[in-house]
Scaffold this motif. Structure first.
Motif, PDB file in Angstrom:
ATOM      1  N   VAL A   1       0.852  -1.187   0.000  1.00 20.83           N
ATOM      2  CA  VAL A   1       0.000   0.000   0.000  1.00 20.83           C
ATOM      3  C   VAL A   1       0.894   1.245   0.000  1.00 20.83           C
ATOM      4  O   VAL A   1       1.721   1.410   0.900  1.00 20.83           O
ATOM      5  N   PRO A   2       0.777   2.131  -0.997  1.00 21.67           N
ATOM      6  CA  PRO A   2       1.626   3.320  -1.025  1.00 21.67           C
ATOM      7  C   PRO A   2       1.277   4.291   0.105  1.00 21.67           C
ATOM      8  O   PRO A   2       0.117   4.405   0.508  1.00 21.67           O
ATOM      9  N   VAL A   3       2.302   4.975   0.603  1.00 22.31           N
ATOM     10  CA  VAL A   3       2.144   5.921   1.700  1.00 22.31           C
ATOM     11  C   VAL A   3       2.524   7.319   1.231  1.00 22.31           C
ATOM     12  O   VAL A   3       3.557   7.514   0.568  1.00 22.31           O
ATOM     13  N   ALA A   4       1.697   8.300   1.591  1.00 20.57           N
ATOM     14  CA  ALA A   4       2.013   9.715   1.402  1.00 20.57           C
ATOM     15  C   ALA A   4       2.307  10.317   2.771  1.00 20.57           C
ATOM     16  O   ALA A   4       1.536  10.122   3.718  1.00 20.57           O
ATOM     17  N   TYR A   5       3.403  11.026   2.890  1.00 26.52           N
ATOM     18  CA  TYR A   5       3.829  11.649   4.137  1.00 26.52           C
ATOM     19  C   TYR A   5       3.395  13.109   4.117  1.00 26.52           C
ATOM     20  O   TYR A   5       3.863  13.888   3.292  1.00 26.52           O
ATOM     21  N   GLU A   6       2.465  13.458   5.014  1.00 30.06           N
ATOM     22  CA  GLU A   6       1.968  14.825   5.088  1.00 30.06           C
ATOM     23  C   GLU A   6       2.669  15.541   6.249  1.00 30.06           C
ATOM     24  O   GLU A   6       2.508  15.165   7.409  1.00 30.06           O
ATOM     25  N   CYS A   7       3.441  16.571   5.932  1.00 34.53           N
ATOM     26  CA  CYS A   7       4.192  17.308   6.942  1.00 34.53           C
ATOM     27  C   CYS A   7       3.873  18.795   6.810  1.00 34.53           C
ATOM     28  O   CYS A   7       4.271  19.436   5.834  1.00 34.53           O
ATOM     29  N   LEU A   8       3.149  19.325   7.786  1.00 38.09           N
ATOM     30  CA  LEU A   8       2.673  20.709   7.714  1.00 38.09           C
ATOM     31  C   LEU A   8       3.356  21.615   8.728  1.00 38.09           C
ATOM     32  O   LEU A   8       3.042  22.808   8.810  1.00 38.09           O
ATOM     33  N   ASP A   9       4.233  21.063   9.523  1.00 39.37           N
ATOM     34  CA  ASP A   9       5.065  21.822  10.466  1.00 39.37           C
ATOM     35  C   ASP A   9       6.390  21.088  10.590  1.00 39.37           C
ATOM     36  O   ASP A   9       6.427  19.857  10.547  1.00 39.37           O
ATOM     37  N   ILE A  10       7.467  21.848  10.788  1.00 44.17           N
ATOM     38  CA  ILE A  10       8.773  21.250  11.019  1.00 44.17           C
ATOM     39  C   ILE A  10       9.099  21.430  12.495  1.00 44.17           C
ATOM     40  O   ILE A  10       9.434  22.529  12.943  1.00 44.17           O
ATOM     41  N   HIS A  11       8.978  20.360  13.265  1.00 41.31           N
ATOM     42  CA  HIS A  11       9.196  20.429  14.705  1.00 41.31           C
ATOM     43  C   HIS A  11      10.645  20.808  15.003  1.00 41.31           C
ATOM     44  O   HIS A  11      11.572  20.410  14.281  1.00 41.31           O
ATOM     45  N   ARG A  12      10.845  21.566  16.064  1.00 40.81           N
ATOM     46  CA  ARG A  12      12.192  22.048  16.400  1.00 40.81           C
ATOM     47  C   ARG A  12      13.182  20.902  16.616  1.00 40.81           C
ATOM     48  O   ARG A  12      14.384  21.068  16.374  1.00 40.81           O
ATOM     49  N   LEU A  13      12.713  19.732  17.064  1.00 43.67           N
ATOM     50  CA  LEU A  13      13.616  18.603  17.243  1.00 43.67           C
ATOM     51  C   LEU A  13      14.243  18.162  15.920  1.00 43.67           C
ATOM     52  O   LEU A  13      15.396  17.733  15.876  1.00 43.67           O
ATOM     53  N   LEU A  14      13.468  18.272  14.840  1.00 42.17           N
ATOM     54  CA  LEU A  14      13.990  17.896  13.536  1.00 42.17           C
ATOM     55  C   LEU A  14      15.097  18.821  13.069  1.00 42.17           C
ATOM     56  O   LEU A  14      15.887  18.465  12.187  1.00 42.17           O
ATOM     57  N   LEU A  15      15.170  20.006  13.642  1.00 43.42           N
ATOM     58  CA  LEU A  15      16.143  21.005  13.223  1.00 43.42           C
ATOM     59  C   LEU A  15      17.340  21.088  14.162  1.00 43.42           C
ATOM     60  O   LEU A  15      18.277  21.846  13.907  1.00 43.42           O
ATOM     61  N   SER A  16      17.295  20.336  15.236  1.00 48.59           N
ATOM     62  CA  SER A  16      18.368  20.382  16.214  1.00 48.59           C
ATOM     63  C   SER A  16      19.658  19.778  15.650  1.00 48.59           C
ATOM     64  O   SER A  16      19.637  18.766  14.955  1.00 48.59           O
ATOM     65  N   GLY A  17      20.771  20.428  15.971  1.00 46.76           N
ATOM     66  CA  GLY A  17      22.058  19.896  15.542  1.00 46.76           C
ATOM     67  C   GLY A  17      22.654  18.906  16.511  1.00 46.76           C
ATOM     68  O   GLY A  17      23.735  18.345  16.259  1.00 46.76           O
ATOM     69  N   GLY A  18      21.980  18.660  17.629  1.00 46.58           N
ATOM     70  CA  GLY A  18      22.483  17.748  18.645  1.00 46.58           C
ATOM     71  C   GLY A  18      22.141  16.299  18.361  1.00 46.58           C
ATOM     72  O   GLY A  18      21.603  15.941  17.312  1.00 46.58           O
ATOM     73  N   VAL A  19      22.453  15.476  19.341  1.00 47.63           N
ATOM     74  CA  VAL A  19      22.230  14.041  19.200  1.00 47.63           C
ATOM     75  C   VAL A  19      20.748  13.725  19.005  1.00 47.63           C
ATOM     76  O   VAL A  19      20.379  12.896  18.160  1.00 47.63           O
ATOM     77  N   ALA A  20      19.868  14.409  19.782  1.00 46.22           N
ATOM     78  CA  ALA A  20      18.431  14.144  19.668  1.00 46.22           C
ATOM     79  C   ALA A  20      17.917  14.484  18.279  1.00 46.22           C
ATOM     80  O   ALA A  20      17.134  13.720  17.690  1.00 46.22           O
ATOM     81  N   GLY A  21      18.361  15.621  17.744  1.00 46.66           N
ATOM     82  CA  GLY A  21      17.919  16.011  16.410  1.00 46.66           C
ATOM     83  C   GLY A  21      18.358  15.028  15.345  1.00 46.66           C
ATOM     84  O   GLY A  21      17.578  14.651  14.459  1.00 46.66           O
ATOM     85  N   LYS A  22      19.599  14.595  15.416  1.00 51.18           N
ATOM     86  CA  LYS A  22      20.098  13.626  14.441  1.00 51.18           C
ATOM     87  C   LYS A  22      19.339  12.308  14.547  1.00 51.18           C
ATOM     88  O   LYS A  22      19.053  11.653  13.540  1.00 51.18           O
ATOM     89  N   ALA A  23      19.004  11.931  15.779  1.00 51.92           N
ATOM     90  CA  ALA A  23      18.266  10.682  15.973  1.00 51.92           C
ATOM     91  C   ALA A  23      16.867  10.765  15.370  1.00 51.92           C
ATOM     92  O   ALA A  23      16.411   9.831  14.690  1.00 51.92           O
ATOM     93  N   VAL A  24      16.171  11.882  15.618  1.00 52.10           N
ATOM     94  CA  VAL A  24      14.817  12.036  15.098  1.00 52.10           C
ATOM     95  C   VAL A  24      14.839  12.102  13.572  1.00 52.10           C
ATOM     96  O   VAL A  24      13.988  11.517  12.891  1.00 52.10           O
ATOM     97  N   ARG A  25      15.803  12.822  13.005  1.00 47.97           N
ATOM     98  CA  ARG A  25      15.905  12.869  11.535  1.00 47.97           C
ATOM     99  C   ARG A  25      16.222  11.485  10.971  1.00 47.97           C
ATOM    100  O   ARG A  25      15.751  11.120   9.882  1.00 47.97           O
ATOM    101  N   GLY A  26      17.018  10.722  11.718  1.00 47.62           N
ATOM    102  CA  GLY A  26      17.300   9.360  11.277  1.00 47.62           C
ATOM    103  C   GLY A  26      16.045   8.502  11.243  1.00 47.62           C
ATOM    104  O   GLY A  26      15.840   7.720  10.312  1.00 47.62           O
ATOM    105  N   VAL A  27      15.193   8.673  12.260  1.00 49.51           N
ATOM    106  CA  VAL A  27      13.919   7.951  12.281  1.00 49.51           C
ATOM    107  C   VAL A  27      13.055   8.381  11.105  1.00 49.51           C
ATOM    108  O   VAL A  27      12.441   7.542  10.417  1.00 49.51           O
TER     109      VAL A  27
END
Length: 402
Positions: free
Chosen positions: A110-136
């Motif tokens: 089943v194809p999936v469309a990813y709807e992203c209407l806000d960029i959470h601050r964690l996704l923009l973090s340069g620290g370990v948490a940000g890199k982990a969330v972007r990896g997920v």
């Protein structure tokens, strides 16, 4: 009829209702599943009984992660009576995890469309948490077939360079649904206050910005009643310790609660002259890049939008030669912008809004159908989607669909 399974983070979010109505108007059948953060009867959708996956709390990231994990384990049972969908839409990163689980439950194709209407601050973090969330996000989104987002600035500032995702992209601005209105429908008339009445600034929608509330409160007091601030929508409890108490202590601010979109928009915007289209919630990041619902709601109904300089909203308005821009986020600048407001200056500003093409503000039935057709194309491998071109050019697509 295309069957869409729509996973959402908050069933009480009015924008979820708007997206479901858009899909239905385009000819899709929608199964809605998600979490609930609070009660909001105005977000209910006639004919759609959502599958509730649990409760989450705003600004409680770890709690939400736990709720997602628990729901993933129980998802097969929750979906046991759901017919296999043609397409799954995942509204934000959390739901992308559940969408991936649902794909495996339904057989893996089943194809999936990813709807992203806000960029959470964690996704923009340069620290370990940000890199982990972007990896997920990269892991879960790598197999998605389409990215749905609401602002070119999200693509330019995050998805192109930082996210690591390489997906065909469809721009769906937060426009007002107007299915059967004629293209030349009249805009709300100008509304000059009667003698002795104040000018009114409407701040409607997701009320999540303490800085805006404080600035508007200070301004209304400074103007000593010449301006009144009208608030409508859903205050974010995680931001305001005592929203109701604050408003009750402000002589020139009134709060009227939630409203129904699009049904109540002509009435509520018809009561104000100006629309506050500013957000400092994640200043310098998401707040600078978004194009908020209130921008389109106010523009469609003749409220002069007020934007913050240097943001995507101000660029949107500048490209259309309309609206007003606040140069600095302080009281003196707001007084300089609005303090000397006269009937003549208001009517000049209103005229630039009234002159706009309605298509800047609305999504009509044809665009709803185009969205559903784009989703349907995900089920046809022989018609693979090409990646969008010139996505770095802001507002190159005036109709809102790439």
């Amino acid at each position: 009829m295309l069957h869409v399974l729509y996973f959402v983070h908050d069933l009480s979010d009015p924008s979820v209702r708007r997206r479901v109505l858009t899909l239905q108007a385009g000819g899709a059948r929608v199964t809605l599943a998600g979490f609930r953060r609070d009660e909001n009867a105005l977000a209910a959708i006639s004919g759609v009984a959502p599958i509730e996956l649990g409760r989450t709390r705003d600004a409680q990231f770890l709690q939400r992660v736990g709720a997602i994990a628990k729901s993933a384990l129980a998802l097969r049972g929750r979906l046991q009576h759901v017919e296999k969908p043609d397409v799954i839409i995942a509204r934000n990163l959390e739901m992308l995890a559940l969408a991936s689980r649902a794909v495996s439950i339904f057989g893996g194709n089943v194809p999936v469309a990813y709807e992203c209407l806000d960029i959470h601050r964690l996704l923009l973090s340069g620290g370990v948490a940000g890199k982990a969330v972007r990896g997920v996000e990269h892991y879960l989104g790598a197999n998605a077939k389409l990215l749905l987002t609401s602002s070119p600035a999200f693509v330019e500032n995050y998805f192109q360079d930082l996210s690591g995702l390489d997906l065909p992209t469809m721009l769906l601005e937060n426009k007002v649904i107007a299915l059967d209105e004629p293209a030349d429908a009249a805009i709300c008339a100008a509304r000059v206050p009667r003698t002795g009445e104040p000018w009114k600034i409407g701040w409607f929608g997701a009320l999540r910005c303490r800085k805006s509330l404080n600035l508007l409160a200070d301004f209304s007091r400074k103007m000593d009643g010449r301006f009144e601030i009208v608030l409508r929508g859903r205050p974010t409890a995680a931001v305001f310790d005592d929203f109701d108490g604050f408003v009750q202590n402000e002589p020139f601010i009134q709060f009227h609660g939630a409203y129904k979109n699009p049904e109540h928009l002509p009435l509520i915007y018809g009561e104000v002259q100006f629309s506050w289209a500013i957000d400092f919630f994640e200043e310098g990041q998401n707040s600078n890049w978004l194009l908020p619902n209130r921008l389109y709601e106010g523009g469609l109904h003749g409220a002069v939008p007020i934007a913050m300089a240097g943001t995507e909203t101000s660029r949107f308005l500048a490209n259309r030669k309309t609206g007003m821009t606040l140069d600095k986020a302080d009281l003196d600048s707001l007084v300089a912008l609005l303090g000397d407001m006269s009937e003549e200056s208001y009517l000049d500003a209103y005229a630039t809004v009234a002159a706009q093409d309605r298509r800047n503000w609305i999504i009509d039935r044809g665009e709803c159908q185009a969205l559903v057709e784009r989703l349907a194309s995900l089920t046809r491998p022989s018609r693979a989607l090409a990646h969008p071109q010139n996505l770095t050019q802001p507002h190159r697509n005036e109709g809102g669909l790439l």
